[in-house]
Write a protein that holds these residues in place. Structure first.
Motif, PDB file in Angstrom:
ATOM      1  N   HIS A 138     -26.872  -2.444  26.983  1.00 12.58           N
ATOM      2  CA  HIS A 138     -26.479  -3.728  26.408  1.00 12.58           C
ATOM      3  C   HIS A 138     -26.005  -4.639  27.532  1.00 12.58           C
ATOM      4  N   ARG A 139     -26.615  -5.796  27.639  1.00 10.75           N
ATOM      5  CA  ARG A 139     -26.278  -6.656  28.768  1.00 10.75           C
ATOM      6  C   ARG A 139     -24.811  -7.080  28.749  1.00 10.75           C
ATOM      7  N   ALA A 140     -24.228  -7.241  27.584  1.00 12.92           N
ATOM      8  CA  ALA A 140     -22.822  -7.647  27.506  1.00 12.92           C
ATOM      9  C   ALA A 140     -21.910  -6.585  28.105  1.00 12.92           C
ATOM     10  N   GLN A 176     -25.719 -14.071  33.969  1.00 15.41           N
ATOM     11  CA  GLN A 176     -25.152 -15.347  33.551  1.00 15.41           C
ATOM     12  C   GLN A 176     -26.007 -16.533  33.982  1.00 15.41           C
ATOM     13  N   GLN A 189     -22.954  -9.103  35.969  1.00 14.65           N
ATOM     14  CA  GLN A 189     -22.484 -10.357  35.402  1.00 14.65           C
ATOM     15  C   GLN A 189     -23.162 -11.548  36.078  1.00 14.65           C
TER      16      GLN A 189
END
Length: 388
Positions: free
Chosen positions: A39-41, A55, A51
């Motif tokens: 999961h990228r989060a 982003q 991050q």
């Protein structure tokens, strides 16, 4: 406090279950033949590198696929498990590879555990490889432990095949190790090792003096300081710059104790800190900063120590300077910021650190180039993606 720890532990376990389920994963990590869903989060929350990658409008962010060429599949699996659970995996034979990966993805707690594991497994055959690993990945405790181990074993390590292999594959790092052997940090502790066995009484790596902190070294030798006091002001300044260029921290300490001006400059108005930053001498940079060196001093081309470290790709030094309040967006005579230099020279890790501390990726030099445009002109694709 116990309740807080309980919540943190529960959160880690919950994320671990999420990893096993694979539900909602939007990123695929590809390391060799291994493909891992994540999961990228979660990745972005745990790792400043991920991050920075997610982003911005990078290829990885848009495609949902991250190709990893320098970490083996099983090691990447362990990294991912740690990111989700914050539980250190079984290290056994993977500690060195995991240390390198932890450093790459900005996971200091995991890196620290790996350092201790590698230090505890030192032998005459693997000490050279461990020392090289420590220098390459800025591991002060492991560096201190490896140097102490080599000296404690009467330099037998230098006669091993491991030393010969390291000399062929990583000559620059081994030169730095050799310098430390000739002038090692004071108060280095020797950890328990695989060769010494569990019954040998030894201090742990955690007790070793970090080589990057001059506060843990002995005071300068009084005789050396007395000898240096007789030098002229100009000669003290010249020697200070010369020793900073060579990373000779003990000589730096003696010169400053003898009255050398920490702000001394050479013909190009470069200070000792600028030279130490350019050469990547972390210990010298640390001591000069502690001694009051101007972190934003400009040379004749208005480059600062941060410009120098970014241009040379010394990411650990970039971090040291940023923590000392260096200006991430200061410009030289050509309008280059430190990020312009890192982008032009292709230094991904240095650029990542600069972005972490607020460097402006939209800044333009005097010719109108952004860092991303310089990266593209010089065919540094990873940086182009990072700066998009």
């Amino acid at each position: 406090m116990a309740a807080v720890k309980g919540v943190q532990a529960a959160g880690a376990v919950d994320l671990g279950a999420l990893l096993d389920a694979g539900e909602g994963a939007v990123v695929t990590l590809v390391a060799g033949e291994t493909q891992l869903a994540a999961h990228r989060a979660v990745l972005a929350a745990r790792s400043p590198v991920f991050q920075a990658m997610f982003q911005h409008d990078t290829l990885e962010a848009s495609s949902g696929r991250v190709s990893i060429t320098d970490v083996e599949g099983e090691v990447m699996r362990q990294v991912l498990s740690y990111i989700y659970t914050l539980q250190t995996p079984q290290l056994s034979g993977t500690a060195r590879h995991l240390l390198a990966a932890a450093d790459k993805y900005g996971l200091p707690a995991l890196k620290d555990v790996c350092e201790q594991q590698v230090a505890a497994q030192l032998t005459t055959e693997n000490a050279a490889a461990a020392a090289v690993l420590a220098v390459r990945h800025s591991c002060p405790k492991l560096t201190a432990a490896a140097v102490a181990f080599i000296k404690a074993h009467n330099f037998q390590v230098l006669a091993t095949q491991g030393w010969a292999d390291a000399m062929c594959s990583h000559p620059q790092e081994l030169i730095e190790v050799s310098r430390l052997l000739a002038d090692p940090p004071a108060e280095i502790s020797t950890p328990a090792t695989a060769e010494e066995g569990p019954t040998t009484r030894a201090r742990t790596p955690a007790a070793a003096a970090p080589v990057t902190s001059s506060r843990h070294t002995l005071p300068p030798d009084d005789a050396a300081v007395s000898r240096l006091r007789s030098l002229s002001r100009d000669e003290k300044g010249r020697r200070l710059i010369q020793t900073a260029q060579g990373g000779e921290t003990e000589e730096l300490r003696a010169l400053l104790a003898a009255g050398a001006d920490v702000g001394s400059i050479d013909d190009d108005r470069r200070t000792a800190l600028q030279w130490a930053a350019w050469e990547g001498h972390e210990e010298a940079v640390t001591y000069l900063l502690e001694s009051g060196a101007d972190v934003n001093a400009r040379n004749i081309r208005h480059n600062t120590p941060l410009h120098s470290a970014a241009s040379a790709g010394h990411a650990p030094v970039v971090r040291l300077l940023m923590r000392a309040s260096a200006d991430a967006n200061i410009r030289n005579l050509s309008g280059y910021t430190p990020l312009h230099w890192a982008a032009q020279e292709g230094h991904l890790q240095a650029a990542t650190v600069l972005l972490e501390f607020g460097a402006n990726m939209e800044a333009r030099d005097d010719e109108g180039n952004t860092p991303r445009q310089l990266a593209r002109k010089n065919n540094h694709q990873q940086l182009v993606q990072l700066l998009t």
